[in-house]
Write an enzyme that holds these catalytic residues in place. Structure first.
Site, short mmCIF file in Angstrom:
data_model
loop_
_atom_site.label_atom_id
_atom_site.label_comp_id
_atom_site.label_asym_id
_atom_site.label_seq_id
_atom_site.Cartn_x
_atom_site.Cartn_y
_atom_site.Cartn_z
N ARG A 1 0.88 -1.17 0.00
CA ARG A 1 0.00 0.00 0.00
C ARG A 1 0.92 1.23 0.00
O ARG A 1 1.59 1.51 0.99
CB ARG A 1 -0.90 0.00 1.23
CG ARG A 1 -1.90 1.17 1.32
CD ARG A 1 -2.73 1.02 2.58
NE ARG A 1 -3.59 2.15 2.83
CZ ARG A 1 -4.86 2.26 2.43
NH1 ARG A 1 -5.40 1.29 1.73
NH2 ARG A 1 -5.58 3.33 2.72
N HIS B 1 -6.90 0.93 -7.03
CA HIS B 1 -7.22 0.21 -5.79
C HIS B 1 -8.01 -1.05 -6.16
O HIS B 1 -9.21 -1.17 -5.88
CB HIS B 1 -8.05 1.12 -4.89
CG HIS B 1 -8.12 0.67 -3.46
ND1 HIS B 1 -7.55 -0.50 -3.00
CD2 HIS B 1 -8.72 1.24 -2.37
CE1 HIS B 1 -7.78 -0.63 -1.72
NE2 HIS B 1 -8.49 0.40 -1.30
N GLN C 1 -10.29 -3.18 -3.64
CA GLN C 1 -11.56 -2.56 -3.28
C GLN C 1 -12.61 -2.79 -4.36
O GLN C 1 -13.77 -3.08 -4.08
CB GLN C 1 -11.37 -1.06 -3.05
CG GLN C 1 -12.64 -0.33 -2.62
CD GLN C 1 -13.09 -0.73 -1.22
OE1 GLN C 1 -12.35 -0.58 -0.26
NE2 GLN C 1 -14.31 -1.23 -1.09
N ASP D 1 -16.56 8.75 -3.09
CA ASP D 1 -15.37 8.59 -2.26
C ASP D 1 -15.07 9.95 -1.63
O ASP D 1 -15.68 10.97 -1.98
CB ASP D 1 -14.20 8.09 -3.13
CG ASP D 1 -13.01 7.61 -2.31
OD1 ASP D 1 -13.13 7.54 -1.07
OD2 ASP D 1 -11.96 7.31 -2.91
N CYS E 1 -16.21 3.47 -0.27
CA CYS E 1 -15.13 2.59 0.19
C CYS E 1 -14.64 2.92 1.60
O CYS E 1 -13.82 2.19 2.15
CB CYS E 1 -13.97 2.62 -0.80
SG CYS E 1 -13.27 4.25 -1.11
N ARG F 1 -14.19 -6.99 2.33
CA ARG F 1 -12.76 -6.87 2.05
C ARG F 1 -12.03 -8.13 2.53
O ARG F 1 -11.13 -8.65 1.86
CB ARG F 1 -12.17 -5.63 2.74
CG ARG F 1 -12.58 -4.29 2.14
CD ARG F 1 -11.91 -4.04 0.79
NE ARG F 1 -10.47 -3.97 0.89
CZ ARG F 1 -9.79 -2.88 1.23
NH1 ARG F 1 -10.43 -1.74 1.52
NH2 ARG F 1 -8.46 -2.88 1.28
#
Length: 315
Positions: free
Chosen positions: A101, A128, A131, A230, A270, A298
């Site tokens: 990450r 991402h 996700q 987001d 998310c 997730r």
């Protein structure tokens, strides 16, 4: 050897395998989980802080029988004291997989190119993918017939993404829409139109017709099966907060905007969500807001991704 750096690194049949396995792992959690990572250590290299990503991966590795090794920016000098290429080669001698990450998407590409273990993109400033697979799985749980094909249930669906349509989540949904046979309608300020990099990648993948951009949020949500947003200020962009709030306010997901989508549309985010900024509290309280199902999934989806990668031949 397989890596998972972008949505299309898995073929459609492999993505379908991930969804089916995620459903099985979720249903059997706490009763039976195949220890596909038994005897393995997977390193989590995090240059960006996280809640859901770190916890879901650490728990997931443990539940698959493996050992998670967390390394933050103070534990490892990725690309500073040692080159990324040398880091990849060294860590490949110690661990069985890398979950990264970070900011620069090029870092995960270089780690994958020079290492000999699977690399998973747990978020970069460009994409991402974990996700997006999680989100698609969360949608498919609702749309597929019981025991039916989760992947196939996504085909022909429309997702509306509002706000910063040049961010990593918007980029990933452009690829995800193409991957899953969906259409992604993006709506945001003209200066936040999808960038040339993601347009070129979408064109290369044959997905140019799978997304559209407009400055009209109501146009984007018309006939949408999912309304998605987001945060307006991504990590590393904090100095732009005041300007972004002014620019993005017309794209706030309000009750009226959500109502302009299909009557049975879902709201997704998310997380973390900022109530009454990018989305109103009223929408967050709506029973068709499924953000915590996304968060839970997730764990199951990432377990499935790791299991699929771990069982592929290595270099």
């Amino acid at each position: 050897m397989k890596h998972f750096l972008k949505e299309t690194d898995l073929k459609p049949h492999e993505a379908a395998e991930v969804f089916a396995l995620a459903r099985d792992l979720k249903a059997k959690r706490g009763r039976h989980t195949p220890p596909v990572l038994a005897g393995q250590t997977w390193a989590l290299i995090f240059s960006k802080s996280s809640t859901r990503t770190r916890v879901s991966f650490e728990v997931g590795i443990h539940e698959l029988g493996g050992n998670p090794l967390f390394l933050n920016r103070n534990d490892i000098q990725l690309g500073r004291g040692e080159t990324i290429e040398d880091t990849a080669k060294v860590l490949s001698r110690f661990v069985h997989g890398l979950i990264v990450r970070t900011y620069d998407h090029g870092d995960v590409e270089r780690l994958a190119a020079c290492g000999t273990v699977p690399v998973i993109n747990a978020l970069t400033d460009f994409l991402h993918p974990c996700q997006i697979y999680t989100d698609a799985f969360t949608m498919a749980e609702r749309w597929a017939e019981p025991g039916g094909d989760l992947f196939a249930s996504l085909k022909g669906r429309k997702i509306a993404f509002l706000g910063d349509t040049a961010c990593n989540m918007a980029n990933s949904w452009i690829l995800g829409a193409g991957m899953f046979g969906m259409h992604c309608a993006l709506a945001g300020p003209p200066e936040f139109e999808p960038t040339a990099d993601i347009k070129l990648l979408a064109e290369k993948e044959g997905f140019s017709d799978c997304y559209s951009f407009t400055t009209d949020p109501f146009e984007a949500v018309k006939d949408a099966d999912v309304v998605y947003t987001d945060v307006w200020v991504s990590m590393g962009k904090e100095e732009e907060t005041k300007a972004r709030v002014v620019q993005m306010t017309p794209y706030q997901v309000t009750e009226d905007l959500f109502a302009a989508a299909k009557p049975d549309a879902y709201f997704m985010h998310c997380l973390p969500a900022h109530a009454d900024e990018e989305v109103t509290q009223g929408v967050l309280d709506n029973p068709r807001c499924i953000i915590f199902d996304q968060a839970e999934n997730r764990l199951h989806t990432q377990k499935a991704i790791m299991a699929v990668l771990a069982q592929r031949p290595r270099a």
